[in-house]
Design a protein around this motif. Structure first.
Motif, mmCIF file in Angstrom:
data_model
loop_
_atom_site.group_PDB
_atom_site.id
_atom_site.type_symbol
_atom_site.label_atom_id
_atom_site.label_comp_id
_atom_site.label_asym_id
_atom_site.label_seq_id
_atom_site.Cartn_x
_atom_site.Cartn_y
_atom_site.Cartn_z
ATOM 1 N N SER A 31 0.860 -1.207 -0.123
ATOM 2 C CA SER A 31 0.015 -0.005 -0.124
ATOM 3 C C SER A 31 0.787 1.309 -0.052
ATOM 4 O O SER A 31 0.366 2.464 -0.116
ATOM 5 C CB SER A 31 -0.862 0.010 1.385
ATOM 6 N N TYR A 32 2.325 1.325 -0.046
ATOM 7 C CA TYR A 32 3.090 2.295 0.174
ATOM 8 C C TYR A 32 3.939 2.375 -1.112
ATOM 9 O O TYR A 32 4.642 1.253 -1.434
ATOM 10 C CB TYR A 32 3.834 2.328 1.430
ATOM 11 N N ALA A 33 4.359 3.488 -1.711
ATOM 12 C CA ALA A 33 5.253 3.884 -2.500
ATOM 13 C C ALA A 33 6.469 3.882 -1.486
ATOM 14 O O ALA A 33 6.417 4.243 -0.343
ATOM 15 C CB ALA A 33 5.014 5.078 -3.157
ATOM 16 N N MET A 34 7.683 3.703 -2.016
ATOM 17 C CA MET A 34 8.822 3.448 -1.190
ATOM 18 C C MET A 34 9.946 4.423 -1.786
ATOM 19 O O MET A 34 9.981 4.460 -3.154
ATOM 20 C CB MET A 34 9.359 2.191 -1.244
ATOM 21 N N GLY A 35 10.803 5.004 -1.024
ATOM 22 C CA GLY A 35 11.867 5.679 -1.388
ATOM 23 C C GLY A 35 13.132 5.403 -0.740
ATOM 24 O O GLY A 35 13.251 4.859 0.321
ATOM 25 N N CYS A 96 15.608 4.199 4.086
ATOM 26 C CA CYS A 96 14.541 3.972 3.281
ATOM 27 C C CYS A 96 13.142 4.569 3.919
ATOM 28 O O CYS A 96 13.216 4.736 4.984
ATOM 29 C CB CYS A 96 14.094 2.424 2.941
ATOM 30 N N ALA A 97 12.217 4.836 3.178
ATOM 31 C CA ALA A 97 11.007 5.497 3.628
ATOM 32 C C ALA A 97 9.871 5.103 2.868
ATOM 33 O O ALA A 97 9.859 4.640 1.787
ATOM 34 C CB ALA A 97 11.464 7.156 3.771
ATOM 35 N N ALA A 98 8.574 5.218 3.700
ATOM 36 C CA ALA A 98 7.294 4.974 2.875
ATOM 37 C C ALA A 98 6.375 5.874 2.561
ATOM 38 O O ALA A 98 6.097 7.040 3.862
ATOM 39 C CB ALA A 98 6.846 3.801 3.840
ATOM 40 N N THR A 99 6.071 6.205 1.625
ATOM 41 C CA THR A 99 4.836 7.278 1.467
ATOM 42 C C THR A 99 3.603 6.640 0.947
ATOM 43 O O THR A 99 3.613 5.557 0.334
ATOM 44 C CB THR A 99 5.511 8.328 0.832
#
Length: 122
Positions: A31-35, A96-99
């Motif tokens: 459900s998340y885009a990741m960066g 890393c991060a989630a959005t």
């Protein structure tokens, strides 16, 4: 909510390759885009790459285009950053991060890992 744990950092020589992994907990990873972002000492956090929920779209920062590749495996709740032709200026802590949707603005990412150090020697 999602918890993120990065791994794969280390010390390498210039021109080497390295693959970072980011494992996510919870059942909503898809459900998340990741960066991926990075921060070198004394510098602001820099956007590296982002990938859409399905993995069908990806964005890259100008400094890593053509050298880094972001990918994800939703079955394994993991996002990767394959780094090639590393340069000393790639030295930084990588996060890393989630959005909710793919983007390059760090302020829009709600969840962050603790970071993994990448050091590239000349």
């Amino acid at each position: 909510q999602v918890q993120l744990v990065e791994s794969g950092g280390g010390l390498v020589q210039a021109a080497a390759s390295l693959r970072l992994s980011c494992a996510a907990s919870g059942r909503t990873f898809s459900s998340y885009a990741m960066g991926w972002f990075r921060q070198a000492p004394g510098k602001e956090r820099e956007f590296v790459a982002a990938i859409s929920l399905s993995g069908g779209s990806a964005y890259y920062g100008d400094s890593v285009k053509g050298r880094f590749t972001i990918s994800r495996d939703n079955a394994k709740n993991t996002v990767y950053l394959q780094m090639k032709s590393l340069k000393p200026e790639d030295t930084a802590v990588y996060y890393c991060a989630a959005t909710v949707s793919i983007q390059s603005w760090s302020s829009e990412y709600a969840y962050w890992g603790q970071g993994t150090q990448v050091t590239v020697s000349s």
